[in-house]
Design a protein around this motif. Structure first.
Motif, PDB file in Angstrom:
ATOM      1  N   MET A 125       0.746  -1.157   0.014  1.00 21.72           N
ATOM      2  CA  MET A 125       0.055  -0.033   0.029  1.00 21.72           C
ATOM      3  C   MET A 125       0.774   1.280  -0.095  1.00 21.72           C
ATOM      4  O   MET A 125       0.588   2.094  -0.674  1.00 21.72           O
ATOM      5  CB  MET A 125      -0.637  -0.111   1.416  1.00 21.72           C
ATOM      6  CG  MET A 125      -2.115   0.913   1.101  1.00 21.72           C
ATOM      7  SD  MET A 125      -3.309   0.487  -0.290  1.00 21.72           S
ATOM      8  CE  MET A 125      -3.959  -0.948   0.497  1.00 21.72           C
ATOM      9  N   ARG A 126       1.914   1.268   0.753  1.00 23.43           N
ATOM     10  CA  ARG A 126       2.905   2.425   0.698  1.00 23.43           C
ATOM     11  C   ARG A 126       3.439   2.393  -0.607  1.00 23.43           C
ATOM     12  O   ARG A 126       3.355   3.747  -1.150  1.00 23.43           O
ATOM     13  CB  ARG A 126       4.125   1.862   1.685  1.00 23.43           C
ATOM     14  CG  ARG A 126       5.225   2.979   1.509  1.00 23.43           C
ATOM     15  CD  ARG A 126       6.454   2.602   2.433  1.00 23.43           C
ATOM     16  NE  ARG A 126       6.163   2.762   3.729  1.00 23.43           N
ATOM     17  CZ  ARG A 126       6.744   2.354   4.716  1.00 23.43           C
ATOM     18  NH1 ARG A 126       7.712   1.408   4.560  1.00 23.43           N
ATOM     19  NH2 ARG A 126       6.508   2.801   5.998  1.00 23.43           N
TER      20      ARG A 126
ATOM     21  N   VAL B 238      -6.909   4.377  -2.657  1.00 20.56           N
ATOM     22  CA  VAL B 238      -6.092   3.540  -1.367  1.00 20.56           C
ATOM     23  C   VAL B 238      -7.198   2.709  -0.504  1.00 20.56           C
ATOM     24  O   VAL B 238      -7.090   1.586  -0.491  1.00 20.56           O
ATOM     25  CB  VAL B 238      -5.348   4.346  -0.263  1.00 20.56           C
ATOM     26  CG1 VAL B 238      -4.866   3.691   0.831  1.00 20.56           C
ATOM     27  CG2 VAL B 238      -4.360   5.165  -1.264  1.00 20.56           C
ATOM     28  N   TYR B 239      -8.457   3.353  -0.423  1.00 18.52           N
ATOM     29  CA  TYR B 239      -9.363   2.545   0.180  1.00 18.52           C
ATOM     30  C   TYR B 239      -9.858   1.310  -0.538  1.00 18.52           C
ATOM     31  O   TYR B 239     -10.031   0.207   0.068  1.00 18.52           O
ATOM     32  CB  TYR B 239     -10.785   3.416   0.631  1.00 18.52           C
ATOM     33  CG  TYR B 239     -10.380   4.616   1.526  1.00 18.52           C
ATOM     34  CD1 TYR B 239      -9.048   4.584   2.403  1.00 18.52           C
ATOM     35  CD2 TYR B 239     -11.245   5.710   1.647  1.00 18.52           C
ATOM     36  CE1 TYR B 239      -8.972   5.548   3.322  1.00 18.52           C
ATOM     37  CE2 TYR B 239     -10.897   6.532   2.623  1.00 18.52           C
ATOM     38  CZ  TYR B 239      -9.827   6.693   3.284  1.00 18.52           C
ATOM     39  OH  TYR B 239      -9.572   7.720   4.325  1.00 18.52           O
ATOM     40  N   ALA B 240     -10.037   1.632  -1.725  1.00 20.73           N
ATOM     41  CA  ALA B 240     -10.423   0.547  -2.751  1.00 20.73           C
ATOM     42  C   ALA B 240      -9.361  -0.555  -2.773  1.00 20.73           C
ATOM     43  O   ALA B 240      -9.839  -1.782  -2.820  1.00 20.73           O
ATOM     44  CB  ALA B 240     -10.812   1.073  -4.412  1.00 20.73           C
ATOM     45  N   ALA B 241      -7.933  -0.225  -3.063  1.00 14.75           N
ATOM     46  CA  ALA B 241      -7.070  -1.348  -2.915  1.00 14.75           C
ATOM     47  C   ALA B 241      -7.167  -1.938  -1.808  1.00 14.75           C
ATOM     48  O   ALA B 241      -6.700  -3.260  -1.600  1.00 14.75           O
ATOM     49  CB  ALA B 241      -5.756  -0.656  -3.285  1.00 14.75           C
ATOM     50  N   GLY B 242      -7.340  -1.326  -0.416  1.00 14.03           N
ATOM     51  CA  GLY B 242      -7.197  -1.985   0.778  1.00 14.03           C
ATOM     52  C   GLY B 242      -8.623  -2.690   1.496  1.00 14.03           C
ATOM     53  O   GLY B 242      -8.713  -3.305   2.252  1.00 14.03           O
ATOM     54  N   SER B 243      -9.560  -2.895   0.462  1.00 14.36           N
ATOM     55  CA  SER B 243     -10.896  -3.204   0.752  1.00 14.36           C
ATOM     56  C   SER B 243     -10.699  -4.507   1.185  1.00 14.36           C
ATOM     57  O   SER B 243     -11.821  -4.909   2.047  1.00 14.36           O
ATOM     58  CB  SER B 243     -11.869  -2.831  -0.187  1.00 14.36           C
ATOM     59  OG  SER B 243     -11.434  -3.868  -1.368  1.00 14.36           O
TER      60      SER B 243
ATOM     61  N   ILE C 111      -8.787   1.583   6.926  1.00 15.07           N
ATOM     62  CA  ILE C 111      -7.356   2.309   6.326  1.00 15.07           C
ATOM     63  C   ILE C 111      -7.638   3.705   6.381  1.00 15.07           C
ATOM     64  O   ILE C 111      -8.833   4.164   5.830  1.00 15.07           O
ATOM     65  CB  ILE C 111      -7.174   1.771   4.851  1.00 15.07           C
ATOM     66  CG1 ILE C 111      -6.704   0.320   4.948  1.00 15.07           C
ATOM     67  CG2 ILE C 111      -5.987   2.605   4.212  1.00 15.07           C
ATOM     68  CD1 ILE C 111      -6.402  -0.363   3.815  1.00 15.07           C
ATOM     69  N   PHE C 112      -6.832   4.555   6.806  1.00 15.46           N
ATOM     70  CA  PHE C 112      -6.788   5.962   6.822  1.00 15.46           C
ATOM     71  C   PHE C 112      -5.507   6.501   6.132  1.00 15.46           C
ATOM     72  O   PHE C 112      -4.677   5.741   6.377  1.00 15.46           O
ATOM     73  CB  PHE C 112      -6.931   6.396   8.261  1.00 15.46           C
ATOM     74  CG  PHE C 112      -8.167   6.035   9.007  1.00 15.46           C
ATOM     75  CD1 PHE C 112      -9.343   6.812   8.938  1.00 15.46           C
ATOM     76  CD2 PHE C 112      -8.094   4.875   9.745  1.00 15.46           C
ATOM     77  CE1 PHE C 112     -10.453   6.504   9.589  1.00 15.46           C
ATOM     78  CE2 PHE C 112      -9.130   4.741  10.584  1.00 15.46           C
ATOM     79  CZ  PHE C 112     -10.361   5.333  10.492  1.00 15.46           C
TER      80      PHE C 112
END
Length: 76
Positions: free
Chosen positions: A1-2, A59-64, A70-71
């Motif tokens: 994610m980073r 980012v939210y979509a990738a970490g769903s 995720i913030f």
């Protein structure tokens, strides 16, 4: 994610070497703290926060798939 956050932000700024993403992980959430050069803050936030909102959306979509919230925070 980073790596995803860095890939999105570095082309937007004038000082890509100053882009840093720090991760703070807790039991139920992960916070990504994005730090950019002071003069690049406006470019990352965008007019009325549109660029920042778009970054957060990606980012939210990738970490769903993760079980944690995720913030993304933008700091100097």
């Amino acid at each position: 994610m980073r790596q995803l956050i860095e890939t999105i932000v570095k082309p937007l700024v004038d000082f890509p070497e100053d882009v840093q993403v720090n991760v703070e992980e807790e039991a139920d959430k992960v916070t990504y703290k994005l730090s950019v050069h002071k003069s690049d803050m406006g470019k990352v936030i965008g007019k009325q926060g549109r660029v920042a909102k778009a970054i957060r959306t990606v980012v939210y979509a990738a970490g769903s798939s993760q079980q944690k919230k995720i913030f993304v925070e933008i700091t100097e």
